[in-house]
Design a protein around this motif. Structure first.
Motif, PDB file in Angstrom:
ATOM      1  N   ARG A   1      42.070  24.229   6.470  1.00 34.82           N
ATOM      2  CA  ARG A   1      40.844  24.615   5.762  1.00 34.82           C
ATOM      3  C   ARG A   1      40.524  23.605   4.670  1.00 34.82           C
TER       4      ARG A   1
ATOM      5  N   ILE B   1      37.972  23.167   1.238  1.00 33.23           N
ATOM      6  CA  ILE B   1      37.176  23.877   0.235  1.00 33.23           C
ATOM      7  C   ILE B   1      36.437  22.830  -0.586  1.00 33.23           C
TER       8      ILE B   1
ATOM      9  N   SER C   1      33.735  22.632  -3.688  1.00 37.54           N
ATOM     10  CA  SER C   1      33.107  23.405  -4.777  1.00 37.54           C
ATOM     11  C   SER C   1      31.907  22.650  -5.314  1.00 37.54           C
TER      12      SER C   1
ATOM     13  N   TYR D   1      30.708  30.726   0.006  1.00 45.13           N
ATOM     14  CA  TYR D   1      31.224  31.724  -0.929  1.00 45.13           C
ATOM     15  C   TYR D   1      30.546  31.522  -2.281  1.00 45.13           C
TER      16      TYR D   1
ATOM     17  N   LYS E   1      30.886  32.085  -5.622  1.00 41.60           N
ATOM     18  CA  LYS E   1      32.106  32.370  -6.372  1.00 41.60           C
ATOM     19  C   LYS E   1      31.844  33.173  -7.632  1.00 41.60           C
TER      20      LYS E   1
ATOM     21  N   GLU F   1      31.185  27.719  -3.116  1.00 42.31           N
ATOM     22  CA  GLU F   1      32.250  27.021  -2.383  1.00 42.31           C
ATOM     23  C   GLU F   1      31.925  27.022  -0.899  1.00 42.31           C
TER      24      GLU F   1
ATOM     25  N   ARG G   1      33.752  26.901   2.514  1.00 40.30           N
ATOM     26  CA  ARG G   1      35.068  27.112   3.096  1.00 40.30           C
ATOM     27  C   ARG G   1      34.923  26.999   4.606  1.00 40.30           C
TER      28      ARG G   1
ATOM     29  N   GLN H   1      35.669  15.929   2.623  1.00 44.39           N
ATOM     30  CA  GLN H   1      35.192  16.275   1.286  1.00 44.39           C
ATOM     31  C   GLN H   1      34.267  15.202   0.741  1.00 44.39           C
TER      32      GLN H   1
END
Length: 811
Positions: free
Chosen positions: A668, A670, A672, A707, A709, A719, A721, A734
């Motif tokens: 996974r 992530i 942000s 998400y 947050k 985020e 995900r 990323q």
């Protein structure tokens, strides 16, 4: 006819085989042994027994000792079987209550065992006696040598002894001339001379030609070869240079033959002529050796460097030493013929010894001035090999200088043997080391000839091993040079062949060789089987790479263990006798090697359970990287900084290990991001969803999730995900998502805020300069995010900086 020859050959082979078998089965003759032992004991007790006789007796004793050593293995298999039968019956009961059949059987086995052990015990007793007698003879001879070495004889510097010495040497020369004159006046001798005159003239002319021109011819050929730059030219120039000795020596042999054919040489002349080739050979050999070591040119192949004047001087002193050695040989021959007294021998030897000492001292000084060659210093910076050779040359020079000083002093006092013992062995030692240098250079030239690479710059071990072998071969020569006897060397060899005893097992070099050969064969077969499985069998199965490596590694450990076990058994070693050693080893493992054993067991567990495999991305402690190799003691991890980290296997078993790619490379990611307050959150969600879905590394099952947050201090926080098909590309994903988010937000007019801080000053009047006592009151600074400013402090409000402009604001 052919059938008859075949029959004769078979019959001869059978006879030889039967004789060899009879020699093996026939034990030592103890009657002859008893007589030899008694004669040896009598000779040792008699102080007048000459050393030559003692050496002969020692040789006979050594031959019998070897027979007794072999006889100790008589009936060894049968004795081992009977002992096993007795062990199976067990020890007799303490109360004496045992079946009569068992008691009788035990007694019968003991009787057979005693009968079989009788020749073994006799051989052991005779071996002990022979070994003791040999030791007594060696001690007797060594004591005599020491006494002779420190015997104080006549001083050669005492003028009282000079007239007698001059008279003796004059008489010897006169006797040689008288012998020649008598032969010349003999009609039969003159007739023989006239008959052989054509042969004498022919041999003399040929010898003169070889002596006058032969060396020049060879030198021109050698120089022509040395000018060539092809690899391995040094081999041919070295082989041709040997003719510098052989061609003049052939001329000397022809000259000796011509002089002998005249028939005018008497007993003295024939003895001198027979030794003349040896003396000339010494001259030619030392001159050739000096030319090889100290010749001009070849600076790039020299381990130590001497300038040209030093080399010329070294060759001069080497040739001077050869002349003195020949004069010493002539003196010994003359003294042998005329039986000179000790005073004459001392006076005649002293000038020769002094000149040898001076030449030896000067050669030592030249070696002490040697420097490291520039090519060695630059090409081998940081290595100890050239420095070691330079240090060895300098220590050898120091030895030569010390011998050159002490030798004449001791001889002048009267310790003639001690002086000779220092000077002449030192000369021989320098000659041996010079020969080692020449042979090592020849070995390097051979390596260059066959490989085309320079031995000095190559990475092969062949030149190093050749130097090691040459050094080992020189050790016996050095030992003989410095007073060791041939019997001492043969005794060392005999001890080596006997081996050593561990418990009740004797391990000989033959046993060790058998063990090494069998183990090497087993090890080679194991490696071949591993290679076949790794390249042919396992790649065709469905076993993953980690499992294949585990199978191959486990097979290697089992194969090495079985090879060692079979080799020990084949060598005839009794493992039960090593119980004490095994116990001590286990104690050492319990205290000192427990960490190594723990890591080894952990490595086996890693290879069997395979919680990690080569190529996995793991994190253990503070280290994160890719597993590159799993051995029985440690695991090598390559970090993302391209550095290797060696992790003990015990840490991987007992500690916490995170494996990011175990079984697959899914993982996974992530990402942000924050947006300004007032932004449409659903629009942000749609943009982030499209950014995640269009990336090729993001999987759609499960779909990426956006998400929301929460509400941060400075922004609305979101985020992304998502599950990646290859988590090893997480940084790339990323990075690409960040670029895409920035582009999309810029197109849609969405602001990415940055943190803001308002700084409010309480009591700003404290900053005013003046004499107001109130100015000395403390100033209190207060930082707040949401408190509105007071009405009277509006002029100080509005100090707002980004984190880049105010790096301490967040602190």
């Amino acid at each position: 006819m052919r059938a008859v020859l075949h029959a004769l050959a078979i019959t001869l082979f059978c006879l030889l085989a039967g004789w060899a078998q009879a020699q093996e089965t026939r034990g030592p003759n103890y009657n002859i042994w008893g007589n030899i032992a008694e004669r040896a004991e009598a000779a040792i007790s008699d102080e007048e027994t000459p050393d030559r006789r003692l050496e002969e007796l020692r040789s006979e004793l050594a031959a019998f000792r070897e027979q007794f050593l072999n006889a100790q293995q008589t009936n060894a298999d049968r004795i081992s079987t009977l002992q096993s039968q007795l062990d199976a019956l067990g020890a007799p009961p303490e109360n004496g209550e045992e079946a009569a059949e068992i008691t009788n059987r035990r007694q019968e086995l003991n009787d057979q065992l005693a009968t079989l052990r009788a020749p073994v015990l006799a051989a052991e007793e005779a071996y002990t006696r022979a070994n003791g007698l040999i030791g007594e003879i060696d001690n007797t001879i060594r004591t005599r040598q020491a006494d002779e070495l420190f015997d104080l004889g006549p001083s050669p510097v005492n003028p009282v002894h000079w007239p007698g010495a001059i008279s003796d040497i004059t008489a010897s020369a006169g006797a040689l001339w008288i012998e020649f004159a008598d032969n010349w006046t003999d009609p039969d001798r003159r007739a023989e001379f006239r008959d052989n005159l054509p042969v004498v003239i022919g041999l003399t002319l040929l010898s003169v030609l070889l002596l006058a021109r032969g060396r020049g011819w060879v030198e021109r050929a050698v120089n022509a070869l040395r000018k060539r730059t092809r690899p391995g030219t040094g081999v041919w120039s070295f082989l041709v240079s040997i003719l510098e000795i052989l061609v003049p020596l052939l001329g000397v042999y022809l000259l000796v033959s011509a002089l002998s054919a005249t028939g005018l040489a008497g007993e003295r002349g024939e003895l001198i002529l027979s030794r003349l080739p040896v003396w000339v050979g010494i001259l030619l050999y030392i001159r050739w050796l000096a030319e090889q070591v100290f010749r001009r040119g070849d600076e790039m192949k020299r381990p130590v460097l001497l300038d040209i004047p030093r080399r010329t001087e070294a060759r001069f002193y080497a040739n001077l030493l050869s002349i003195m050695l020949v004069l010493r040989g002539v003196r010994k021959t003359i003294s042998e013929l005329d039986d000179h007294v000790r005073e004459t021998v001392a006076v005649l030897d002293f000038p020769i010894l002094v000149i040898c000492a001076i030449a030896l001292f000067r050669l030592g000084q030249i070696l002490r001035s040697a420097q490291l060659a520039e090519n060695e210093a630059s090409a081998n910076a940081g290595l100890d090999g050239p420095k070691f050779r330079l240090a060895l040359a300098r220590y050898l020079g120091l030895l030569a200088m010390a011998a050159g000083v002490l030798g004449p002093v001791l001889a002048g006092i009267g310790y003639n043997r001690a002086g000779e013992f220092l000077v002449y062995p030192a000369v021989s030692t320098m000659a041996i080391f010079a020969l080692l240098v020449v042979l090592q250079r020849f070995a390097n030239d051979l390596y260059e000839l066959f490989t085309g690479r320079d031995a000095a710059t190559g990475d092969s071990l062949v030149p190093v091993l050749s130097g090691f072998v040459l050094s080992l071969a020189a050790l016996p020569l050095l030992a003989l040079t410095w007073g060791a006897r041939v019997a001492d060397l043969t005794e060392l060899w005999a001890r080596f062949r006997e081996g050593f005893v561990i418990g009740e097992t004797r391990i000989s070099p033959t046993d060790f060789l058998t063990f090494a050969v069998v183990f090497a064969i087993g090890y080679a077969l194991t490696r071949l089987l591993q290679g076949g499985l790794r390249t042919s069998v396992l790649p065709k199965t469905k076993i993953d790479v980690g499992g294949q490596n585990a199978i191959v590694a486990g097979l290697g450990y089992i194969g090495v263990f079985l090879a060692a076990l079979i080799a020990i058994t084949s060598a005839g070693l009794d493992l039960s006798s090593l119980a004490l050693v095994a116990g001590a080893l286990s104690l050492g493992v319990g205290f000192g090697l427990q960490t190594i054993v723990q890591n080894f067991v952990s490595g086996i567990i890693l290879l069997v359970e395979r919680p990690i495999s080569e190529g996995d991305w793991i994190e253990v402690g503070p280290h994160m990287g890719t597993v590159k190799d799993i051995s029985v003691r440690s695991t090598r991890i390559e970090t993302f900084d391209k550095t290797d980290v060696i992790v003990p296997n015990a840490d991987l078993i007992s500690g916490t290990v995170t494996n990011y790619t175990r079984g697959n490379t899914l993982g996974r990611v992530i990402v942000s991001v924050g947006v300004a307050y007032g932004t449409d959150t659903r629009k942000v969600e749609q943009i982030l969803t499209s950014v995640a879905r269009v990336h090729p590394k993001v999987m759609m099952n499960p779909e990426p999730f956006i998400y929301f947050k929460g509400f941060g201090a400075d922004a609305l926080e979101f985020e992304i995900r998502a599950i990646l098909s290859d988590v090893l590309e997480i940084l790339v994903v990323q990075n690409e998502m960040h670029h895409e988010i920035a582009r999309r937000f810029a197109e849609e007019g969405i602001e990415i805020p940055f943190a803001q801080r308002d700084v409010w000053l309480r009591n700003p009047e404290a900053l005013r300069a003046g004499d107001d006592p109130a100015a000395s009151r403390p100033v209190v600074a207060e930082t707040t995010d949401d408190t509105p400013p007071a009405e009277g402090d509006a002029r100080t409000a509005g100090m707002s900086d980004s984190p880049a402009d105010a790096p301490d604001a967040d602190r």
